[in-house]
Design an enzyme around this catalytic site. Structure first.
Site, PDB file in Angstrom:
ATOM      1  N   LYS A 150      42.701  36.366  36.831  1.00 46.84           N
ATOM      2  CA  LYS A 150      42.032  37.414  36.052  1.00 46.84           C
ATOM      3  C   LYS A 150      42.170  38.783  36.723  1.00 46.84           C
ATOM      4  CE  LYS A 150      38.105  35.158  35.952  1.00 46.84           C
ATOM      5  NZ  LYS A 150      38.585  33.980  36.723  1.00 46.84           N
ATOM      6  N   THR A 151      41.949  38.843  38.021  1.00 47.68           N
ATOM      7  CA  THR A 151      42.100  40.122  38.733  1.00 47.68           C
ATOM      8  C   THR A 151      43.555  40.588  38.652  1.00 47.68           C
ATOM      9  OG1 THR A 151      40.409  39.354  40.275  1.00 47.68           O
ATOM     10  CG2 THR A 151      41.670  41.293  40.934  1.00 47.68           C
TER      11      THR A 151
ATOM     12  N   ASP B 280      34.442  42.332  37.329  1.00 46.95           N
ATOM     13  CA  ASP B 280      34.443  40.890  37.559  1.00 46.95           C
ATOM     14  C   ASP B 280      33.015  40.367  37.389  1.00 46.95           C
ATOM     15  OD1 ASP B 280      35.580  38.483  38.143  1.00 46.95           O
ATOM     16  OD2 ASP B 280      35.845  38.853  40.283  1.00 46.95           O
TER      17      ASP B 280
ATOM     18  N   THR C 218      33.463  33.579  33.898  1.00 49.80           N
ATOM     19  CA  THR C 218      33.920  32.189  33.929  1.00 49.80           C
ATOM     20  C   THR C 218      33.915  31.604  32.519  1.00 49.80           C
ATOM     21  OG1 THR C 218      31.687  31.722  34.663  1.00 49.80           O
ATOM     22  CG2 THR C 218      33.415  31.564  36.307  1.00 49.80           C
TER      23      THR C 218
ATOM     24  N   ARG D 286      45.465  30.165  42.964  1.00 45.73           N
ATOM     25  CA  ARG D 286      44.900  30.563  44.269  1.00 45.73           C
ATOM     26  C   ARG D 286      44.961  29.400  45.250  1.00 45.73           C
ATOM     27  NH1 ARG D 286      39.916  33.280  43.489  1.00 45.73           N
ATOM     28  NH2 ARG D 286      41.153  35.153  43.833  1.00 45.73           N
TER      29      ARG D 286
HETATM   30  P1  ADP Z   1      40.876  35.461  39.673  1.00 48.32           P
HETATM   31  O1  ADP Z   1      40.649  36.929  39.556  1.00 48.32           O
HETATM   32  O2  ADP Z   1      40.940  34.780  38.339  1.00 48.32           O
HETATM   33  O3  ADP Z   1      39.904  34.778  40.606  1.00 48.32           O
HETATM   34  P2  ADP Z   1      43.340  36.250  41.013  1.00 48.32           P
HETATM   35  O4  ADP Z   1      43.924  37.153  40.007  1.00 48.32           O
HETATM   36  O5  ADP Z   1      42.685  36.885  42.193  1.00 48.32           O
HETATM   37  O6  ADP Z   1      42.334  35.219  40.301  1.00 48.32           O
HETATM   38  O7  ADP Z   1      44.511  35.264  41.496  1.00 48.32           O
HETATM   39  C1  ADP Z   1      44.405  34.486  42.673  1.00 48.32           C
HETATM   40  C2  ADP Z   1      45.752  34.349  43.346  1.00 48.32           C
HETATM   41  O8  ADP Z   1      46.604  33.545  42.535  1.00 48.32           O
HETATM   42  C3  ADP Z   1      46.481  35.659  43.570  1.00 48.32           C
HETATM   43  O9  ADP Z   1      47.109  35.638  44.829  1.00 48.32           O
HETATM   44  C4  ADP Z   1      47.527  35.702  42.504  1.00 48.32           C
HETATM   45  O10 ADP Z   1      48.684  36.322  42.982  1.00 48.32           O
HETATM   46  C5  ADP Z   1      47.801  34.240  42.216  1.00 48.32           C
HETATM   47  N1  ADP Z   1      48.089  34.065  40.788  1.00 48.32           N
HETATM   48  C6  ADP Z   1      47.164  33.959  39.811  1.00 48.32           C
HETATM   49  N2  ADP Z   1      47.746  33.796  38.607  1.00 48.32           N
HETATM   50  C7  ADP Z   1      49.072  33.801  38.821  1.00 48.32           C
HETATM   51  C8  ADP Z   1      50.211  33.664  37.948  1.00 48.32           C
HETATM   52  N3  ADP Z   1      50.059  33.470  36.639  1.00 48.32           N
HETATM   53  N4  ADP Z   1      51.424  33.714  38.510  1.00 48.32           N
HETATM   54  C9  ADP Z   1      51.569  33.887  39.832  1.00 48.32           C
HETATM   55  N5  ADP Z   1      50.539  34.006  40.709  1.00 48.32           N
HETATM   56  C10 ADP Z   1      49.299  33.975  40.220  1.00 48.32           C
END
Ligand code: ADP
Length: 334
Positions: free
Chosen positions: A64-65, A109, A158, A217
């Site tokens: 999401k981030t 977030d 979530t 992650r």
């Molecule tokens: P969230 O905000 O949903 O908790 P993040 O965006 O911080 O998740 O992603 C967590 C990690 O996973 C990051 O290092 C990101 O680079 C990796 N990641 C997430 N989604 C993907 C994707 N679709 N392809 C490649 N890497 C991803």
């Protein structure tokens, strides 16, 4: 922190920054979300407008981030990152909103954890790009309207169902992020290995992907630990054997269960014949708090179809017996 936990602390986020895809083309999986978002962003660019507000729902670690940063990059806009819990007072939100530049992306977030007054201020800001700043207290208090530049709010939560409908309705586009398929996680692992300059073969990547709980992650985190093992105990190359040996050291099993998950399942099977057993009794048997069992271990076990929550208590499924290599007590003799 658990090796298979889906949330990241600040330190890990810094490490992760290097692995984040920079545009939609690099973002792996989530085909529908990518296709839809691509249209939303292209259309806004063609109109020379700021993109609609976007709501992203899904478990931690699914990207999401990363997507919010991609939205900003695709729009050529700066991004501000904050979270619901960080906004305690409406004034905190007013300060952020009033300092946004035109077209800026505001990533919020855990938007469901914002305070009520802040939430109400956000309604007006999202709809009319305006806030009322209240100055003073009591009968002398006055509301001063403040115009805001158009901006794009990207909210993350979530579950979209956690948001009050008036807030949910103000997003022009809502996307639900699903857990990733093993093949998609393999691609995540290969891509990250390349960026980290680690050599890995197809089987090694598959082994890590299969233990990553559908979550990029976790895949990236397991990759970093396996890389350490490969450097110290092998020749630096990640093969299936190296990955399994490394993850054995870290007690992450073939399906991504860790010591806590297995402890819960083992107690359920060995001590209670597969249940049904009450949560409190199970927790005592495992030597953990009730909340830990319920909130940390169970969601993944339920998702994996290994454990069911029934009105009479927790019950193991046939898959749980099979996974731990045990025979259910009432199974027909071969
Ligand atoms: P969230 O905000 O949903 O908790 P993040 O965006 O911080 O998740 O992603 C967590 C990690 O996973 C990051 O290092 C990101 O680079 C990796 N990641 C997430 N989604 C993907 C994707 N679709 N392809 C490649 N890497 C991803």
């Amino acid at each position: 922190e658990r090796l298979v936990g889906a949330s990241a602390d600040g330190e890990e986020q810094a490490v992760e920054a290097a692995l984040r895809p920079k545009d939609l083309g690099e973002f792996i999986g989530q085909e529908k979300v990518r296709e839809q978002l691509d249209l939303v962003l292209r259309a806004a660019r063609a109109r020379g407008a700021t993109a609609d507000h976007v709501l992203l729902s899904g478990a931690p670690g699914l990207g999401k981030t990363t997507l919010s940063m991609i939205i900003a990059a695709e729009m050529g806009a700066p991004i501000r990152i904050t979270s619901g819990p960080a906004i305690q007072h409406a004034g905190d939100l007013a300060a952020i909103l009033s300092s946004l530049q035109e077209g800026e992306v505001l990533f919020l977030d855990e938007i469901h954890r914002m305070s009520r007054p802040a939430e109400e201020m956000l309604y007006m800001a999202m709809e009319d790009f305006r806030v009322d700043v209240v100055v003073g207290k009591g009968p002398g208090a006055t509301a001063i309207p403040l115009e805001l530049p158009p901006f794009t709010l990207v909210g993350a939560t979530t579950r979209a169902g956690l948001l009050p409908p008036p807030l949910r309705d103000r997003f022009g586009f809502t996307a639900h992020m699903e857990f990733y398929a093993p093949e998609e996680l393999e691609r995540v692992v290969h891509r990250s290995a390349l960026l980290l300059d680690v050599e890995i073969d197809a089987d090694g990547a598959a082994e890590i992907a299969g233990r990553s709980r559908g979550t990029p992650r976790i895949a990236n985190r397991l990759l970093r630990r396996v890389r350490d093992y490969a450097q110290v105990k092998a020749d630096g190359v990640i093969t299936r054997d190296v990955a399994s040996a490394a993850l054995k050291v870290y007690e992450v099993d073939s399906r991504g269960l860790d010591r806590l998950d297995r402890g819960v399942l083992e107690a359920l099977l060995r001590l209670f014949g597969g249940g049904p057993v009450g949560l409190s009794t199970l927790a005592v048997a495992v030597g953990e708090e009730r909340e830990t069992v319920e909130e940390v271990a169970e969601p993944f076990l339920v998702r994996e179809g290994l454990l069911a929550r029934t009105p009479r208590g927790r019950v193991a499924t046939p898959a749980a017996w099979a996974h731990l290599g045990l025979t259910p007590p009432n199974a027909a003799a071969p």
